[in-house]
Design a protein around this motif. Structure first.
Motif, PDB file in Angstrom:
ATOM      1  N   CYS A 511     -78.467 -69.376  13.398  1.00 27.75           N
ATOM      2  CA  CYS A 511     -78.605 -68.555  11.946  1.00 27.75           C
ATOM      3  C   CYS A 511     -78.735 -67.897  12.750  1.00 27.75           C
ATOM      4  O   CYS A 511     -77.361 -66.690  12.168  1.00 27.75           O
ATOM      5  CB  CYS A 511     -79.580 -68.518  11.601  1.00 27.75           C
ATOM      6  SG  CYS A 511     -80.252 -70.019   9.892  1.00 27.75           S
ATOM      7  N   THR A 512     -78.544 -67.191  13.528  1.00 22.81           N
ATOM      8  CA  THR A 512     -78.359 -66.204  14.663  1.00 22.81           C
ATOM      9  C   THR A 512     -76.388 -66.112  14.870  1.00 22.81           C
ATOM     10  O   THR A 512     -76.346 -65.431  14.606  1.00 22.81           O
ATOM     11  CB  THR A 512     -78.795 -66.186  15.849  1.00 22.81           C
ATOM     12  OG1 THR A 512     -80.797 -66.271  15.430  1.00 22.81           O
ATOM     13  CG2 THR A 512     -78.953 -64.691  16.539  1.00 22.81           C
ATOM     14  N   LEU A 516     -73.965 -63.552  13.654  1.00 23.97           N
ATOM     15  CA  LEU A 516     -72.791 -62.867  15.228  1.00 23.97           C
ATOM     16  C   LEU A 516     -71.844 -63.483  14.857  1.00 23.97           C
ATOM     17  O   LEU A 516     -71.045 -62.617  14.897  1.00 23.97           O
ATOM     18  CB  LEU A 516     -73.735 -63.164  15.843  1.00 23.97           C
ATOM     19  CG  LEU A 516     -75.100 -62.429  16.495  1.00 23.97           C
ATOM     20  CD1 LEU A 516     -75.039 -62.825  18.371  1.00 23.97           C
ATOM     21  CD2 LEU A 516     -75.041 -61.460  16.250  1.00 23.97           C
ATOM     22  N   ALA A 517     -71.384 -64.197  14.918  1.00 25.70           N
ATOM     23  CA  ALA A 517     -70.238 -65.232  14.831  1.00 25.70           C
ATOM     24  C   ALA A 517     -69.430 -64.559  12.664  1.00 25.70           C
ATOM     25  O   ALA A 517     -68.164 -64.133  13.051  1.00 25.70           O
ATOM     26  CB  ALA A 517     -69.839 -66.204  14.336  1.00 25.70           C
ATOM     27  N   PHE A 518     -70.036 -64.439  11.716  1.00 26.01           N
ATOM     28  CA  PHE A 518     -70.342 -64.102  10.570  1.00 26.01           C
ATOM     29  C   PHE A 518     -69.349 -63.076  10.353  1.00 26.01           C
ATOM     30  O   PHE A 518     -68.273 -62.813  10.188  1.00 26.01           O
ATOM     31  CB  PHE A 518     -70.569 -64.538   9.810  1.00 26.01           C
ATOM     32  CG  PHE A 518     -70.366 -64.435   8.061  1.00 26.01           C
ATOM     33  CD1 PHE A 518     -69.620 -65.340   7.685  1.00 26.01           C
ATOM     34  CD2 PHE A 518     -70.703 -63.369   7.312  1.00 26.01           C
ATOM     35  CE1 PHE A 518     -68.962 -65.257   6.065  1.00 26.01           C
ATOM     36  CE2 PHE A 518     -70.263 -63.301   6.070  1.00 26.01           C
ATOM     37  CZ  PHE A 518     -69.825 -64.164   5.157  1.00 26.01           C
ATOM     38  N   ASN A 523     -65.440 -59.658   8.766  1.00 25.98           N
ATOM     39  CA  ASN A 523     -63.830 -58.129   8.492  1.00 25.98           C
ATOM     40  C   ASN A 523     -62.750 -58.826   9.262  1.00 25.98           C
ATOM     41  O   ASN A 523     -61.430 -58.137   8.595  1.00 25.98           O
ATOM     42  CB  ASN A 523     -64.439 -57.480   9.762  1.00 25.98           C
ATOM     43  CG  ASN A 523     -65.570 -56.781   9.765  1.00 25.98           C
ATOM     44  OD1 ASN A 523     -66.540 -56.342   8.244  1.00 25.98           O
ATOM     45  ND2 ASN A 523     -66.426 -56.104  10.796  1.00 25.98           N
ATOM     46  N   ILE A 524     -62.327 -59.655  10.178  1.00 27.85           N
ATOM     47  CA  ILE A 524     -61.309 -59.387  10.257  1.00 27.85           C
ATOM     48  C   ILE A 524     -60.076 -60.488   9.020  1.00 27.85           C
ATOM     49  O   ILE A 524     -58.989 -60.540   8.853  1.00 27.85           O
ATOM     50  CB  ILE A 524     -61.053 -60.836  11.573  1.00 27.85           C
ATOM     51  CG1 ILE A 524     -61.097 -59.658  12.653  1.00 27.85           C
ATOM     52  CG2 ILE A 524     -59.448 -61.482  11.762  1.00 27.85           C
ATOM     53  CD1 ILE A 524     -61.850 -61.068  13.993  1.00 27.85           C
ATOM     54  N   CYS A 525     -61.223 -61.264   8.480  1.00 26.09           N
ATOM     55  CA  CYS A 525     -60.356 -62.042   7.244  1.00 26.09           C
ATOM     56  C   CYS A 525     -60.425 -61.219   5.931  1.00 26.09           C
ATOM     57  O   CYS A 525     -59.267 -60.857   5.274  1.00 26.09           O
ATOM     58  CB  CYS A 525     -61.262 -63.021   6.242  1.00 26.09           C
ATOM     59  SG  CYS A 525     -60.841 -64.497   8.379  1.00 26.09           S
ATOM     60  N   THR A 526     -61.130 -60.170   5.710  1.00 25.03           N
ATOM     61  CA  THR A 526     -61.213 -59.762   4.278  1.00 25.03           C
ATOM     62  C   THR A 526     -60.599 -58.271   4.632  1.00 25.03           C
ATOM     63  O   THR A 526     -59.824 -57.885   3.691  1.00 25.03           O
ATOM     64  CB  THR A 526     -62.271 -59.446   3.952  1.00 25.03           C
ATOM     65  OG1 THR A 526     -63.115 -58.784   4.707  1.00 25.03           O
ATOM     66  CG2 THR A 526     -63.290 -60.915   3.606  1.00 25.03           C
ATOM     67  N   LYS A 527     -60.940 -57.341   5.859  1.00 20.13           N
ATOM     68  CA  LYS A 527     -59.994 -55.985   5.943  1.00 20.13           C
ATOM     69  C   LYS A 527     -58.520 -56.323   6.130  1.00 20.13           C
ATOM     70  O   LYS A 527     -58.031 -56.951   6.646  1.00 20.13           O
ATOM     71  CB  LYS A 527     -60.686 -55.634   6.777  1.00 20.13           C
ATOM     72  CG  LYS A 527     -62.059 -55.198   6.540  1.00 20.13           C
ATOM     73  CD  LYS A 527     -62.988 -53.676   7.271  1.00 20.13           C
ATOM     74  CE  LYS A 527     -64.189 -54.079   6.945  1.00 20.13           C
ATOM     75  NZ  LYS A 527     -64.622 -53.075   7.318  1.00 20.13           N
ATOM     76  N   GLU A 528     -57.294 -55.003   5.374  1.00 18.91           N
ATOM     77  CA  GLU A 528     -56.002 -55.010   5.473  1.00 18.91           C
ATOM     78  C   GLU A 528     -55.877 -54.387   6.619  1.00 18.91           C
ATOM     79  O   GLU A 528     -56.832 -52.779   6.823  1.00 18.91           O
ATOM     80  CB  GLU A 528     -55.923 -54.632   4.631  1.00 18.91           C
ATOM     81  CG  GLU A 528     -54.080 -55.057   4.334  1.00 18.91           C
ATOM     82  CD  GLU A 528     -53.954 -54.915   2.665  1.00 18.91           C
ATOM     83  OE1 GLU A 528     -52.831 -54.538   2.865  1.00 18.91           O
ATOM     84  OE2 GLU A 528     -55.119 -54.156   1.884  1.00 18.91           O
TER      85      GLU A 528
END
Ligand SMILES: *[C@@H]1O[C@H](CO)[C@@H](O)[C@H](O)[C@H]1NC(C)=O
Ligand SMILES: *[C@@H]1O[C@H](CO)[C@@H](O)[C@H](O)[C@H]1NC(C)=O
Ligand SMILES: *[C@@H]1O[C@H](CO)[C@@H](O)[C@H](O)[C@H]1NC(C)=O
Ligand SMILES: *[C@@H]1O[C@H](CO)[C@@H](O)[C@H](O)[C@H]1NC(C)=O
Ligand SMILES: *[C@@H]1O[C@H](CO)[C@@H](O)[C@H](O)[C@H]1NC(C)=O
Ligand SMILES: *[C@@H]1O[C@H](CO)[C@@H](O)[C@H](O)[C@H]1NC(C)=O
Ligand SMILES: *[C@@H]1O[C@H](CO)[C@@H](O)[C@H](O)[C@H]1NC(C)=O
Length: 550
Positions: A511-512, A516-518, A523-528
């Motif tokens: 889970c940790t 941490l990876a999520f 951020n990378i995937c959703t932020k423009e």
């Protein structure tokens, strides 16, 4: 009308003349600093098996024995360990935890099925986990157990016998309450009023039991009656109650509120043999003091007959000196058991039987190991020898994984003044993960070994004979030998146990890592990424005024 009259008459007759209830209490100081009190409530009924016409015998027990066609039944629930070498022998010995054995009627077709139904029913009746009894923990002892009632004359009695013990069972108040409900006076009057669960569970050793058997009324056994014996054994420690001046009020929390009015005899026996070495005074004064010369013993018993008394009775003893450690000669036969081995691969069970007497003693030793502790007959050693002359007969029934326990019985002739050591090796097995109990690291209990002996002397022998009911009938009775059934102490092994915290650790770690990876990935995937357009350049004054305006 006439029929009704006859049936009413028969109820009156059977009820009045054929039912009997006897209560007895036996108190004995035990060396070094203990006090044994043993209660016995005997209900006999010659009425029908269901006790429809009986006003004393418990109907629930009648239902059980008639539905499952039980000839004889013994159930005990015990907490603590009886120390035979220090205390001598109890009246009834019992294995730690729950122990149940029964003989069925030879007419029963499928004994295993009836046995499971019987244990499930008793489980409900006594609020004990007897429903865990199944084929995988049941054995049929061949030599160690013999019926004491009408089955005695049946040469094939062992075929109809089943035995199981649950050493893990914990005994508490909820077992005592239904047990007391079976008594005719419950806990209102009589000796059962002393059985206060608050005091009982404070003792060093306590054992409650019920023993049901059918007894022949005539020599040729054409007719039988049912005898129900309910017992409670308690051992108090003077060090815990902090005085050796005991009294009912001190031991049981209250005095005795008179005899049970339904009892035909209510007697209290106090063993006063130790008065010679360690004097004490009993109050009130006993009705009589008798000496019993049974089988080479020399026991003084103070007897109280309280049949008629209705006021509060508080029997007590006052010692002249503070408690002292008395060194006592151990009884003729005593034993101990322990586990050998280290690591998690092989181990062994060692049973030591000591004969202190000057003649041979014949004993049967029954070892009963659960299926997860495979004992190998080839590793059996008696005093270190594989083929010992001491073994007269043996029986071995190998276990089967998850189906049948291991069962070994040895008939031994113990030489005079000797110690016999029986060793048998076992392997540890891996269980499936659902088979571990919730507290797997606590260890696994193995049941006690059963020792059946014919003692040549009644020294330290407390039991009452199989045929007699009360002490009076046996005070001077001598027999060639005294049958005795003992249990050794239980034992505990720790099986190879998987690390149950492992899945938890893995889940936490995973889970940790995911958390941490999520974050960054999310951020990378959703932020423009948007380029900020650079505005017209400001003059220095404008920049300063903007700073102050903020
Ligand atoms: C005991 O069992 C054997 C074999 O099972 C049988 O032949 C014999 O008749 C039985 N005896 C009694 C008294 O039931
Ligand atoms: C049993 O004994 C009684 C007397 O003791 C006798 O009357 C009866 O006939 C006997 N029954 C059998 C089946 O032998
Ligand atoms: C027991 O009672 C006697 C007599 O009353 C007294 O002398 C003795 O100290 C008492 N023992 C204890 C341990 O209280
Ligand atoms: C113990 O012995 C003394 C005298 O030896 C006697 O006074 C006393 O009554 C005896 N106690 C019992 C319980 O018998
Ligand atoms: C006990 O005492 C009662 C009344 O005092 C008497 O009827 C009965 O026979 C006595 N029991 C014994 C066994 O002595
Ligand atoms: C056993 O009995 C003997 C003789 O009666 C006695 O000296 C000894 O102390 C008793 N041992 C125990 C443990 O009660
Ligand atoms: C037991 O034997 C002793 C001595 O031999 C005798 O005094 C006593 O009366 C006998 N008791 C009974 C109940 O027979």
């Amino acid at each position: 009308m006439a029929l009704r009259f006859i049936s009413v008459l028969s109820i009156v007759f059977i009820g009045v003349f054929c039912d009997e209830f006897i209560e007895e209490l036996f108190i004995k100081p035990l060396p070094p600093t203990h006090l044994y009190s043993y209660f016995q409530f005997i209900t006999t009924s010659t009425a029908d098996e269901l006790f429809l016409h009986s006003h004393l015998s418990p109907r629930s027990i009648g239902e059980v024995i008639s539905r499952f066609q039980v000839e004889e039944l013994h159930l005990t629930l015990t907490e603590g360990q009886w120390r035979h070498d220090q205390w001598g022998y109890p009246v009834f010995d019992a294995a730690p935890g729950a122990e149940l054995y029964a003989w069925f009627n030879p007419r029963v077709k499928n004994i295993d099925k009836e046995w499971r139904r019987l244990s499930a029913t008793l489980s409900g009746l006594f609020c004990a986990s007897l429903n865990f009894i199944d084929n995988f923990n049941t054995i049929t002892p061949q030599m160690a157990l013999w019926p004491s009632g009408s089955m005695h004359s049946n040469v094939n009695a062992t075929t109809f016998l089943r035995y199981a013990s649950l050493p893990r069972e914990i005994v508490c108040t909820e077992n005592l309450t239904p047990w007391k409900k079976l008594l005719p006076c419950e806990s209102v009057k009589g000796f059962s009023a002393l059985l206060n669960s608050r005091m009982i569970h404070n003792t060093n050793y306590h054992s409650i039991g019920i023993h049901v058997r059918k007894v022949c009324t005539k020599d040729n056994c054409t007719d039988t009656y049912v005898e129900i014996k309910q017992t409670v054994a308690l051992v108090y420690d003077y060090k815990i109650i902090n005085t050796n001046n005991w009294s009912f009020r001190y031991l049981f929390g209250q005095g005795l509120p008179g005899a049970c009015p339904l009892a035909s005899s209510s007697k209290i026996y106090v063993d006063v043999s130790s008065n010679d070495t360690y004097p004490f005074h009993l109050s009130p004064t006993p009705d009589t003091i008798v000496t019993s010369y049974r089988g080479g013993s020399d026991i003084k018993l103070a007897i109280y007959n309280i049949s008629m008394s209705t006021e509060m009775i508080n029997i007590g003893a006052k010692y002249n000196s503070k408690y002292q450690i008395q060194l006592n000669m151990p009884p003729p036969l005593h034993f101990s058991r322990h586990i050998l081995g280290y690591g998690k691969e092989f181990g062994g069970i060692v049973t030591e039987v000591v004969n202190n007497y000057w003649t041979d003693i014949d004993v049967v030793v029954l070892e009963n190991a659960p299926w997860w502790l495979p004992i190998q007959l080839s590793s059996l050693r008696v005093n270190g020898e594989a083929k010992s002359k001491l073994v007269i007969a043996q029986y071995y029934s190998p276990g089967r994984s998850r189906q049948k326990p291991y069962h070994l019985e040895l008939l031994l002739k113990l030489p005079p003044r000797s110690t016999t050591t029986i060793t048998i090796d076992f392997e540890f097995v891996f269980l499936k993960w659902q088979e571990y109990p919730p507290d797997a690291n606590h260890g696994f209990y193995i049941g006690a070994a059963i020792i059946n002996a014919n003692l040549p002397t009644a020294r330290n022998y407390t039991s009452q004979p199989i045929s007699g009911v009360t002490y009076d009938s046996i005070i001077n009775a001598s027999q060639p030998w005294y049958p005795a059934l003992f249990r050794t102490n239980g034992a505990m092994v720790s099986l190879p146990t998987p690390d149950f915290s492992m899945p938890y650790n893995v889940i936490c770690l995973a889970c940790t890592v995911v958390a941490l990876a999520f974050g960054p990935l999310h951020n990378i995937c959703t932020k423009e990424l948007v380029l900020k357009p650079s505005g017209t350049s400001l003059s220095l004054i404008q920049k300063i005024s903007k700073m102050f305006n903020k």
